[in-house]
Design a protein around this motif. Structure first.
Motif, PDB file in Angstrom:
ATOM      1  N   VAL A   4       0.831  -1.199   0.000  1.00 39.04           N
ATOM      2  CA  VAL A   4       0.000   0.000   0.000  1.00 39.04           C
ATOM      3  C   VAL A   4       0.870   1.254   0.000  1.00 39.04           C
ATOM      4  CG1 VAL A   4      -1.722   1.299   1.331  1.00 39.04           C
ATOM      5  CG2 VAL A   4      -1.833  -1.198   1.254  1.00 39.04           C
ATOM      6  N   LEU A   5       0.459   2.231  -0.825  1.00 39.94           N
ATOM      7  CA  LEU A   5       1.031   3.571  -0.784  1.00 39.94           C
ATOM      8  C   LEU A   5       0.062   4.445  -0.002  1.00 39.94           C
ATOM      9  CD1 LEU A   5       2.020   4.047  -4.550  1.00 39.94           C
ATOM     10  CD2 LEU A   5       3.468   3.233  -2.670  1.00 39.94           C
ATOM     11  N   LEU A  17      -0.767   6.368  10.042  1.00 35.20           N
ATOM     12  CA  LEU A  17       0.501   5.676  10.300  1.00 35.20           C
ATOM     13  C   LEU A  17       0.588   5.217  11.751  1.00 35.20           C
ATOM     14  CD1 LEU A  17       3.122   7.803   8.335  1.00 35.20           C
ATOM     15  CD2 LEU A  17       2.338   5.490   7.803  1.00 35.20           C
ATOM     16  N   GLU A  18       0.223   6.085  12.666  1.00 33.28           N
ATOM     17  CA  GLU A  18       0.270   5.734  14.085  1.00 33.28           C
ATOM     18  C   GLU A  18      -0.714   4.601  14.398  1.00 33.28           C
ATOM     19  OE1 GLU A  18      -0.364   9.335  16.304  1.00 33.28           O
ATOM     20  OE2 GLU A  18       1.506  10.220  15.578  1.00 33.28           O
ATOM     21  N   GLY A  22       2.121  -1.689  14.013  1.00 30.45           N
ATOM     22  CA  GLY A  22       2.040  -2.971  14.697  1.00 30.45           C
ATOM     23  C   GLY A  22       0.885  -3.865  14.271  1.00 30.45           C
ATOM     24  N   ILE A  23      -0.056  -3.355  13.455  1.00 27.65           N
ATOM     25  CA  ILE A  23      -1.189  -4.208  13.059  1.00 27.65           C
ATOM     26  C   ILE A  23      -1.251  -4.444  11.550  1.00 27.65           C
ATOM     27  CG2 ILE A  23      -2.588  -3.572  15.066  1.00 27.65           C
ATOM     28  CD1 ILE A  23      -4.280  -1.834  13.122  1.00 27.65           C
ATOM     29  N   GLU A  24      -0.256  -3.966  10.819  1.00 28.90           N
ATOM     30  CA  GLU A  24      -0.261  -4.163   9.364  1.00 28.90           C
ATOM     31  C   GLU A  24      -0.335  -5.643   8.999  1.00 28.90           C
ATOM     32  OE1 GLU A  24       2.203  -0.994   7.006  1.00 28.90           O
ATOM     33  OE2 GLU A  24       3.284  -1.530   8.843  1.00 28.90           O
ATOM     34  N   GLY A  28      -3.077  -7.738   6.847  1.00 27.98           N
ATOM     35  CA  GLY A  28      -2.650  -8.278   5.560  1.00 27.98           C
ATOM     36  C   GLY A  28      -2.139  -7.229   4.598  1.00 27.98           C
ATOM     37  N   ILE A  29      -1.657  -6.119   5.146  1.00 25.88           N
ATOM     38  CA  ILE A  29      -1.118  -5.051   4.294  1.00 25.88           C
ATOM     39  C   ILE A  29       0.260  -4.635   4.787  1.00 25.88           C
ATOM     40  CG2 ILE A  29      -3.413  -4.163   3.737  1.00 25.88           C
ATOM     41  CD1 ILE A  29      -2.727  -1.787   5.626  1.00 25.88           C
TER      42      ILE A  29
END
Length: 81
Positions: A4-5, A17-18, A22-24, A28-29
């Protein structure tokens, strides 16, 4: 994992972003880069590119972080495809 951009690194972009920190992986990204008209090298650990460099990047999705400029950004993105 989808690449992802994140387009826009103003207040909303920084909040995203914040929030994603930790949950990306769980989502699944992977945010691979930031896109903004402001010239910067990096924000946090993410490289920042100008909008005209999007075509050179390998990604699955673009997440537009600003409601204020959403239509303008969407129009610009559709013109480059």
């Amino acid at each position: 994992m989808d690449k992802v951009l994140l387009y826009g690194i103003g207040t909303e972009g920084k909040c995203i972003l914040e929030s994603m920190n930790g949950i990306e992986e769980e989502l699944g990204i992977k945010i691979i880069a930031l896109i903004d008209k402001m010239k910067m090298d990096h924000v946090l650990e993410y490289p920042v590119y100008q909008p005209d460099k999007i075509a050179e990047l390998s990604f699955d999705y673009i997440l537009v972080s600003t409601e204020k400029y959403y239509l303008q950004i969407r129009r610009a993105l559709s013109e480059t495809q």
